[in-house]
Design a protein around this motif. Structure first.
Motif, PDB file in Angstrom:
ATOM      1  N   ILE A 110       6.609  49.595 -27.937  1.00 17.05           N
ATOM      2  CA  ILE A 110       6.701  50.406 -26.725  1.00 17.05           C
ATOM      3  C   ILE A 110       8.139  50.876 -26.517  1.00 17.05           C
ATOM      4  O   ILE A 110       8.394  52.006 -26.099  1.00 17.05           O
ATOM      5  CB  ILE A 110       6.188  49.610 -25.515  1.00 17.05           C
ATOM      6  N   ALA A 111       9.113  50.004 -26.829  1.00 17.97           N
ATOM      7  CA  ALA A 111      10.519  50.406 -26.716  1.00 17.97           C
ATOM      8  C   ALA A 111      10.847  51.556 -27.649  1.00 17.97           C
ATOM      9  O   ALA A 111      11.757  52.349 -27.372  1.00 17.97           O
ATOM     10  CB  ALA A 111      11.427  49.209 -27.019  1.00 17.97           C
ATOM     11  N   LEU A 112      10.101  51.679 -28.749  1.00 17.32           N
ATOM     12  CA  LEU A 112      10.295  52.800 -29.670  1.00 17.32           C
ATOM     13  C   LEU A 112       9.598  54.068 -29.193  1.00 17.32           C
ATOM     14  O   LEU A 112       9.716  55.116 -29.814  1.00 17.32           O
ATOM     15  CB  LEU A 112       9.746  52.426 -31.061  1.00 17.32           C
ATOM     16  N   GLY A 113       8.846  53.978 -28.106  1.00 17.50           N
ATOM     17  CA  GLY A 113       8.144  55.147 -27.595  1.00 17.50           C
ATOM     18  C   GLY A 113       6.765  55.334 -28.161  1.00 17.50           C
ATOM     19  O   GLY A 113       6.130  56.372 -27.938  1.00 17.50           O
ATOM     20  N   ASN A 114       6.242  54.351 -28.904  1.00 18.55           N
ATOM     21  CA  ASN A 114       4.913  54.459 -29.497  1.00 18.55           C
ATOM     22  C   ASN A 114       3.899  53.820 -28.552  1.00 18.55           C
ATOM     23  O   ASN A 114       3.671  52.613 -28.592  1.00 18.55           O
ATOM     24  CB  ASN A 114       4.890  53.766 -30.860  1.00 18.55           C
ATOM     25  N   VAL A 115       3.279  54.626 -27.719  1.00 19.55           N
ATOM     26  CA  VAL A 115       2.371  54.109 -26.700  1.00 19.55           C
ATOM     27  C   VAL A 115       1.125  53.500 -27.337  1.00 19.55           C
ATOM     28  O   VAL A 115       0.667  52.429 -26.924  1.00 19.55           O
ATOM     29  CB  VAL A 115       1.984  55.226 -25.707  1.00 19.55           C
ATOM     30  N   PHE A 116       0.564  54.177 -28.333  1.00 21.65           N
ATOM     31  CA  PHE A 116      -0.644  53.648 -28.959  1.00 21.65           C
ATOM     32  C   PHE A 116      -0.370  52.307 -29.633  1.00 21.65           C
ATOM     33  O   PHE A 116      -1.082  51.328 -29.408  1.00 21.65           O
ATOM     34  CB  PHE A 116      -1.193  54.636 -29.995  1.00 21.65           C
ATOM     35  N   GLY A 117       0.655  52.267 -30.477  1.00 20.78           N
ATOM     36  CA  GLY A 117       0.963  51.032 -31.189  1.00 20.78           C
ATOM     37  C   GLY A 117       1.303  49.903 -30.236  1.00 20.78           C
ATOM     38  O   GLY A 117       0.866  48.760 -30.428  1.00 20.78           O
ATOM     39  N   GLY A 118       2.076  50.199 -29.201  1.00 20.99           N
ATOM     40  CA  GLY A 118       2.437  49.172 -28.236  1.00 20.99           C
ATOM     41  C   GLY A 118       1.229  48.655 -27.478  1.00 20.99           C
ATOM     42  O   GLY A 118       1.084  47.445 -27.253  1.00 20.99           O
ATOM     43  N   THR A 119       0.336  49.571 -27.089  1.00 20.87           N
ATOM     44  CA  THR A 119      -0.878  49.154 -26.378  1.00 20.87           C
ATOM     45  C   THR A 119      -1.762  48.292 -27.258  1.00 20.87           C
ATOM     46  O   THR A 119      -2.275  47.246 -26.822  1.00 20.87           O
ATOM     47  CB  THR A 119      -1.660  50.389 -25.907  1.00 20.87           C
ATOM     48  N   ALA A 120      -1.968  48.713 -28.514  1.00 22.68           N
ATOM     49  CA  ALA A 120      -2.853  47.972 -29.413  1.00 22.68           C
ATOM     50  C   ALA A 120      -2.297  46.591 -29.741  1.00 22.68           C
ATOM     51  O   ALA A 120      -2.988  45.571 -29.589  1.00 22.68           O
ATOM     52  CB  ALA A 120      -3.072  48.772 -30.692  1.00 22.68           C
ATOM     53  N   LEU A 121      -1.049  46.526 -30.184  1.00 21.33           N
ATOM     54  CA  LEU A 121      -0.489  45.240 -30.602  1.00 21.33           C
ATOM     55  C   LEU A 121      -0.352  44.277 -29.430  1.00 21.33           C
ATOM     56  O   LEU A 121      -0.686  43.091 -29.549  1.00 21.33           O
ATOM     57  CB  LEU A 121       0.871  45.459 -31.266  1.00 21.33           C
ATOM     58  N   THR A 122       0.137  44.763 -28.291  1.00 20.57           N
ATOM     59  CA  THR A 122       0.289  43.888 -27.135  1.00 20.57           C
ATOM     60  C   THR A 122      -1.064  43.383 -26.653  1.00 20.57           C
ATOM     61  O   THR A 122      -1.223  42.203 -26.314  1.00 20.57           O
ATOM     62  CB  THR A 122       1.004  44.619 -25.990  1.00 20.57           C
ATOM     63  N   SER A 123      -2.058  44.258 -26.643  1.00 17.57           N
ATOM     64  CA  SER A 123      -3.388  43.862 -26.171  1.00 17.57           C
ATOM     65  C   SER A 123      -4.024  42.835 -27.096  1.00 17.57           C
ATOM     66  O   SER A 123      -4.578  41.824 -26.624  1.00 17.57           O
ATOM     67  CB  SER A 123      -4.289  45.093 -26.055  1.00 17.57           C
ATOM     68  N   TYR A 124      -3.944  43.062 -28.400  1.00 21.05           N
ATOM     69  CA  TYR A 124      -4.546  42.086 -29.322  1.00 21.05           C
ATOM     70  C   TYR A 124      -3.745  40.781 -29.341  1.00 21.05           C
ATOM     71  O   TYR A 124      -4.306  39.708 -29.604  1.00 21.05           O
ATOM     72  CB  TYR A 124      -4.674  42.673 -30.718  1.00 21.05           C
ATOM     73  N   GLY A 125      -2.447  40.860 -29.068  1.00 19.37           N
ATOM     74  CA  GLY A 125      -1.697  39.629 -28.865  1.00 19.37           C
ATOM     75  C   GLY A 125      -2.250  38.850 -27.686  1.00 19.37           C
ATOM     76  O   GLY A 125      -2.414  37.625 -27.739  1.00 19.37           O
TER      77      GLY A 125
END
Length: 272
Positions: A110-125
């Motif tokens: 998310i800090a890199l500005g990747n909303v999709f990747g941040g949402t997916a990885l954080t959610s599955y975490g």
């Protein structure tokens, strides 16, 4: 060789552009208007994007590896490998590697500005942290608060909720790559089979999850774990550390494929 480690190539009009092989994030040090990268599963990017405007490592391979390993272990149990059915061994990786570490990777993305990747990885975490908490014996007394059949049904609700979430994420990958979209498709099928298996426990005389559906969920989960590792590897390999680059295969209707077809048509026209 370009100064940043990418090989420069020329299109049909003689314009030079950087070719990063299978890993478009390899050695990118700065953001420029001239660099637009195609969708890439190794960075959890689902559409054309610019590299981040600041120097920061790609956290997606770390998150994918945490998801892959934890999914692999649980899928072995769901498949009944070596007749092991007790999932207690999953608690450790679910809380730490698939849970906490993957959550951190999502926050960094998310800090890199990747909303999709941040949402997916954080959610599955968060999903794996939830699994670890649910399976922890005694400490949270979640399972003990239900009858066996009711617990399996409630757990089925939990899995179906994640099936819905995964389906929505999968819709966002349909213009990315075959490797990345297939990962979310198999994860979705895993949740579908396992959720149905646990809900079916109330219909069985022994109040246990449906064995056939559990095995199917384990099989899809195993495929998903290897696809996660595949995308992780795509995010790590580049010409500086490997003798080969693995293909990620863009969909024919994706922006990348359309640009390639346009460049090929222009080259053919100029060659006539």
């Amino acid at each position: 060789m370009a100064p940043n480690g990418a090989v420069h190539r020329e299109d049909a009009r003689g314009h030079r552009y950087p070719d990063y092989g299978g890993n478009p994030l390899a050695h990118i040090l700065s953001n420029t208007d001239s660099v637009r990268l195609p969708a890439f599963g190794g960075a959890a990017q689902v559409g054309l994007y610019k590299p981040p405007p600041f120097q920061f490592g790609n956290p997606v391979p770390l998150g994918l590896s945490g998801f892959a390993l934890t999914t692999f272990v649980l899928s072995c149990i769901n498949l009944g490998v070596r007749d092991i059915s007790e999932p207690s061994i999953v608690i450790g990786p679910a809380l730490v590697y698939g849970g906490f570490i993957q959550l951190l990777a999502g926050m960094w993305d998310i800090a890199l500005g990747n909303v999709f990747g941040g949402t997916a990885l954080t959610s599955y975490g968060g999903y794996w942290l939830g699994i670890g908490i649910i399976l922890t014996p005694g400490g949270f007394r979640i399972q003990a608060s239900y009858s066996q059949a009711d617990f399996y049904a409630a757990f089925g609700f939990y899995l179906f909720a994640w099936m819905i979430f995964t389906f929505l994420l999968w819709l966002c990958t349909l213009k990315s790559t075959v490797a990345f979209s297939s990962l979310f498709l198999t994860v979705w099928l895993t949740f579908l089979c396992l959720g149905a298996a646990y809900l079916d426990a109330q219909n069985n005389a022994n109040a246990m999850p449906n064995v056939a559906l559990t095995r199917a969920g384990g099989a899809f989960g195993m495929i998903a774990s290897w696809l996660a590792w595949y995308n992780m590897l795509a995010g790590l390999l580049d010409p500086s550390n490997s003798f080969f680059i693995i293909p990620v295969v863009h969909f024919p209707w994706s922006d990348k494929a359309r640009m390639d077809r346009k460049a090929k048509a222009e080259a053919e026209d100029e060659g006539v």
